[in-house]
Design a protein around this motif. Sequence first.
Motif, PDB file in Angstrom:
ATOM      1  N   THR A  94      52.282 -85.754 -45.448  1.00 47.47           N
ATOM      2  CA  THR A  94      53.392 -85.335 -44.576  1.00 47.47           C
ATOM      3  C   THR A  94      54.475 -86.402 -44.519  1.00 47.47           C
ATOM      4  O   THR A  94      55.666 -86.127 -44.788  1.00 47.47           O
ATOM      5  CB  THR A  94      52.875 -85.035 -43.161  1.00 47.47           C
ATOM      6  N   ASN A  95      54.101 -87.623 -44.174  1.00 46.98           N
ATOM      7  CA  ASN A  95      55.090 -88.703 -44.082  1.00 46.98           C
ATOM      8  C   ASN A  95      55.659 -89.053 -45.447  1.00 46.98           C
ATOM      9  O   ASN A  95      56.860 -89.335 -45.581  1.00 46.98           O
ATOM     10  CB  ASN A  95      54.456 -89.942 -43.454  1.00 46.98           C
ATOM     11  N   LEU A  96      54.821 -89.034 -46.461  1.00 49.92           N
ATOM     12  CA  LEU A  96      55.289 -89.391 -47.800  1.00 49.92           C
ATOM     13  C   LEU A  96      56.293 -88.367 -48.317  1.00 49.92           C
ATOM     14  O   LEU A  96      57.299 -88.728 -48.949  1.00 49.92           O
ATOM     15  CB  LEU A  96      54.088 -89.493 -48.753  1.00 49.92           C
ATOM     16  N   ALA A  97      56.031 -87.107 -48.033  1.00 50.62           N
ATOM     17  CA  ALA A  97      56.978 -86.070 -48.464  1.00 50.62           C
ATOM     18  C   ALA A  97      58.299 -86.200 -47.719  1.00 50.62           C
ATOM     19  O   ALA A  97      59.387 -86.012 -48.304  1.00 50.62           O
ATOM     20  CB  ALA A  97      56.362 -84.686 -48.235  1.00 50.62           C
ATOM     21  N   ALA A  98      58.249 -86.541 -46.421  1.00 55.31           N
ATOM     22  CA  ALA A  98      59.478 -86.726 -45.646  1.00 55.31           C
ATOM     23  C   ALA A  98      60.283 -87.905 -46.181  1.00 55.31           C
ATOM     24  O   ALA A  98      61.526 -87.842 -46.283  1.00 55.31           O
ATOM     25  CB  ALA A  98      59.129 -86.931 -44.178  1.00 55.31           C
ATOM     26  N   GLN A  99      59.586 -88.976 -46.539  1.00 57.34           N
ATOM     27  CA  GLN A  99      60.280 -90.140 -47.106  1.00 57.34           C
ATOM     28  C   GLN A  99      60.915 -89.787 -48.441  1.00 57.34           C
ATOM     29  O   GLN A  99      62.017 -90.263 -48.760  1.00 57.34           O
ATOM     30  CB  GLN A  99      59.293 -91.298 -47.271  1.00 57.34           C
ATOM     31  N   LEU A 100      60.247 -88.944 -49.218  1.00 62.05           N
ATOM     32  CA  LEU A 100      60.816 -88.537 -50.501  1.00 62.05           C
ATOM     33  C   LEU A 100      62.079 -87.710 -50.293  1.00 62.05           C
ATOM     34  O   LEU A 100      63.090 -87.900 -50.998  1.00 62.05           O
ATOM     35  CB  LEU A 100      59.771 -87.751 -51.295  1.00 62.05           C
ATOM     36  N   GLU A 101      62.073 -86.799 -49.307  1.00 63.09           N
ATOM     37  CA  GLU A 101      63.257 -85.993 -49.029  1.00 63.09           C
ATOM     38  C   GLU A 101      64.413 -86.858 -48.535  1.00 63.09           C
ATOM     39  O   GLU A 101      65.581 -86.656 -48.899  1.00 63.09           O
ATOM     40  CB  GLU A 101      62.926 -84.928 -47.994  1.00 63.09           C
ATOM     41  N   GLN A 102      64.076 -87.859 -47.703  1.00 61.00           N
ATOM     42  CA  GLN A 102      65.122 -88.753 -47.187  1.00 61.00           C
ATOM     43  C   GLN A 102      65.746 -89.560 -48.320  1.00 61.00           C
ATOM     44  O   GLN A 102      66.979 -89.735 -48.380  1.00 61.00           O
ATOM     45  CB  GLN A 102      64.525 -89.682 -46.138  1.00 61.00           C
ATOM     46  N   SER A 103      64.915 -90.059 -49.208  1.00 57.84           N
ATOM     47  CA  SER A 103      65.450 -90.832 -50.323  1.00 57.84           C
ATOM     48  C   SER A 103      66.253 -89.942 -51.271  1.00 57.84           C
ATOM     49  O   SER A 103      67.221 -90.400 -51.894  1.00 57.84           O
ATOM     50  CB  SER A 103      64.309 -91.513 -51.083  1.00 57.84           C
ATOM     51  N   LYS A 163      58.590 -91.217 -54.703  1.00 55.83           N
ATOM     52  CA  LYS A 163      57.918 -90.199 -55.516  1.00 55.83           C
ATOM     53  C   LYS A 163      56.579 -90.716 -56.039  1.00 55.83           C
ATOM     54  O   LYS A 163      55.578 -89.985 -56.049  1.00 55.83           O
ATOM     55  CB  LYS A 163      58.830 -89.809 -56.677  1.00 55.83           C
ATOM     56  N   ILE A 164      56.548 -91.990 -56.449  1.00 59.43           N
ATOM     57  CA  ILE A 164      55.286 -92.589 -56.907  1.00 59.43           C
ATOM     58  C   ILE A 164      54.282 -92.665 -55.766  1.00 59.43           C
ATOM     59  O   ILE A 164      53.088 -92.383 -55.935  1.00 59.43           O
ATOM     60  CB  ILE A 164      55.557 -93.982 -57.507  1.00 59.43           C
ATOM     61  N   ASN A 165      54.744 -93.052 -54.572  1.00 59.65           N
ATOM     62  CA  ASN A 165      53.839 -93.120 -53.416  1.00 59.65           C
ATOM     63  C   ASN A 165      53.252 -91.746 -53.093  1.00 59.65           C
ATOM     64  O   ASN A 165      52.090 -91.636 -52.705  1.00 59.65           O
ATOM     65  CB  ASN A 165      54.593 -93.652 -52.192  1.00 59.65           C
ATOM     66  N   LEU A 166      54.059 -90.718 -53.274  1.00 60.47           N
ATOM     67  CA  LEU A 166      53.545 -89.369 -53.047  1.00 60.47           C
ATOM     68  C   LEU A 166      52.455 -89.031 -54.073  1.00 60.47           C
ATOM     69  O   LEU A 166      51.446 -88.408 -53.733  1.00 60.47           O
ATOM     70  CB  LEU A 166      54.691 -88.357 -53.112  1.00 60.47           C
ATOM     71  N   ASP A 167      52.667 -89.473 -55.304  1.00 60.89           N
ATOM     72  CA  ASP A 167      51.639 -89.261 -56.325  1.00 60.89           C
ATOM     73  C   ASP A 167      50.379 -90.069 -56.028  1.00 60.89           C
ATOM     74  O   ASP A 167      49.263 -89.640 -56.338  1.00 60.89           O
ATOM     75  CB  ASP A 167      52.181 -89.637 -57.706  1.00 60.89           C
ATOM     76  N   TYR A 168      50.576 -91.277 -55.422  1.00 58.02           N
ATOM     77  CA  TYR A 168      49.416 -92.119 -55.083  1.00 58.02           C
ATOM     78  C   TYR A 168      48.542 -91.488 -54.000  1.00 58.02           C
ATOM     79  O   TYR A 168      47.403 -91.917 -53.788  1.00 58.02           O
ATOM     80  CB  TYR A 168      49.883 -93.497 -54.605  1.00 58.02           C
ATOM     81  N   ALA A 169      49.051 -90.506 -53.297  1.00 57.67           N
ATOM     82  CA  ALA A 169      48.247 -89.842 -52.268  1.00 57.67           C
ATOM     83  C   ALA A 169      47.101 -89.044 -52.877  1.00 57.67           C
ATOM     84  O   ALA A 169      46.149 -88.672 -52.170  1.00 57.67           O
ATOM     85  CB  ALA A 169      49.132 -88.934 -51.417  1.00 57.67           C
ATOM     86  N   LEU A 170      47.168 -88.797 -54.171  1.00 58.58           N
ATOM     87  CA  LEU A 170      46.076 -88.131 -54.879  1.00 58.58           C
ATOM     88  C   LEU A 170      45.276 -89.188 -55.628  1.00 58.58           C
ATOM     89  O   LEU A 170      45.807 -89.885 -56.500  1.00 58.58           O
ATOM     90  CB  LEU A 170      46.629 -87.086 -55.848  1.00 58.58           C
ATOM     91  N   ILE A 171      44.000 -89.350 -55.260  1.00 59.79           N
ATOM     92  CA  ILE A 171      43.147 -90.393 -55.828  1.00 59.79           C
ATOM     93  C   ILE A 171      42.335 -89.801 -56.977  1.00 59.79           C
ATOM     94  O   ILE A 171      41.552 -88.866 -56.771  1.00 59.79           O
ATOM     95  CB  ILE A 171      42.199 -90.979 -54.760  1.00 59.79           C
ATOM     96  N   TYR A 172      42.523 -90.357 -58.184  1.00 59.07           N
ATOM     97  CA  TYR A 172      41.835 -89.864 -59.377  1.00 59.07           C
ATOM     98  C   TYR A 172      40.827 -90.911 -59.868  1.00 59.07           C
ATOM     99  O   TYR A 172      40.982 -92.117 -59.618  1.00 59.07           O
ATOM    100  CB  TYR A 172      42.830 -89.555 -60.495  1.00 59.07           C
TER     101      TYR A 172
END
Length: 408
Positions: A94-103, A163-172
């Motif tokens: 949620t927060n990561l997506a909001a930060q992506l939209e703001q940027s 955008k990278i931080n949003l991708d980091y939210a998925l742990i592989y």
Amino acid sequence: MKKKTIIIIALLLVVLVSAALVLKPKKVDVSQIDIQTAKAEKGNISNVVESTGTLEAITTVEVGTQVSGIVDELYVDYNSYVKKGQLLAKIDTTNLAAQLEQSQASLDNAKAELDYQQATYNRMAPLNDKQLISQTDFDQLVYSLNKAKASYNNAMAQHKRNKINLDYALIYSPIDGVVLNKEVEEGQTVAASFNTPTLFTIANDLTQMQVEADIDEADIGQIKEGQRVEFTVDAYPETVFEGEVTQLRWEPTVTNNVVTYTIIIDAPNPDYKLMPGMTATIQVYVLEKNDILVVPSKALRFNPDPKLLMSYMSQQEKPEMPEGQAPPAMGSMSPQAANGATMVWVKEGSNIHPVPVKIGLNDDINAEILSGIKSGQEVVLNMTQKGADLAAARPGGNPFMPGPPGRR
């Protein structure tokens, strides 16, 4: 004078004869002599270095997260088998997506500003070439354009980071393996502000394990790569596992002034019996010889009691000594022969006699025979008199312990 001399000689002879009669050892009945023997036969001899170590997976990876947030979902558990690239967990976005939209908005604003400044510059540059505007105004235009470019690049970098931080939210999973440890639960908050929190520990392949063992500095010189190793673990005390030395690390470890070195031993684990963290008791075979002629090492240390040997041999038929070998002298029955060879007593029928042998490897249990005796010959391990210890203990007793009443 002659008469006096004859008397003195006669007295000396009487004394010598009396002493000989008194000091002559009493013979022991052959039936009271117990002789323990063993046969020279083919066997194996090895020298080992013993130590303890810890079982570990060859490759172990700790999987963490570079972003903070609430653990939204977990897709694996303990002992789960995973493939490289498989999704393990998901952090709340949620927060990561909001930060992506703001940027993204900041990037769009910077792009608009850059387009405006670029258009202004393109319109005013021809006028500057004709010197229709002042140099100060033109310099201000160049400054504004460069500033707009810098703002745009900064906004773009910030947008990429979000955008990278949003991708980091998925742990592989970074490797194929099995999940050994899971340190988070769904709903738990993880903070990656100061360090990277560990979420999972994954071992690459548990069918191939390794043992890390510490070897004392006195024994490390005997350890070489490729040497065979046997080890046991407490979980399976009756099972002997095998491996070999694959690495010798030169960095010393000093504990309480004791210097040790670490060696790595591979440990195949096709049945998954071995688990990470188990304590292994290892034996490194630093020297081995198989299918060689051996005798018990006790035979090399045997030195017969002269009294028992004389009693035994006097009641047997005259022994037939090997050609060129004289009967043993009672005063020189040391296990070491005069030429440096080792003396072994061999029993043939009812007769025993010493034989010099050349020995090779000795592990204090068995000794290798290079020459001197053949396979199947009996070597003497011990010669004792039955009941001798009991008889010797009876009369003496303990001088510091009082005897029973009535005994003097």
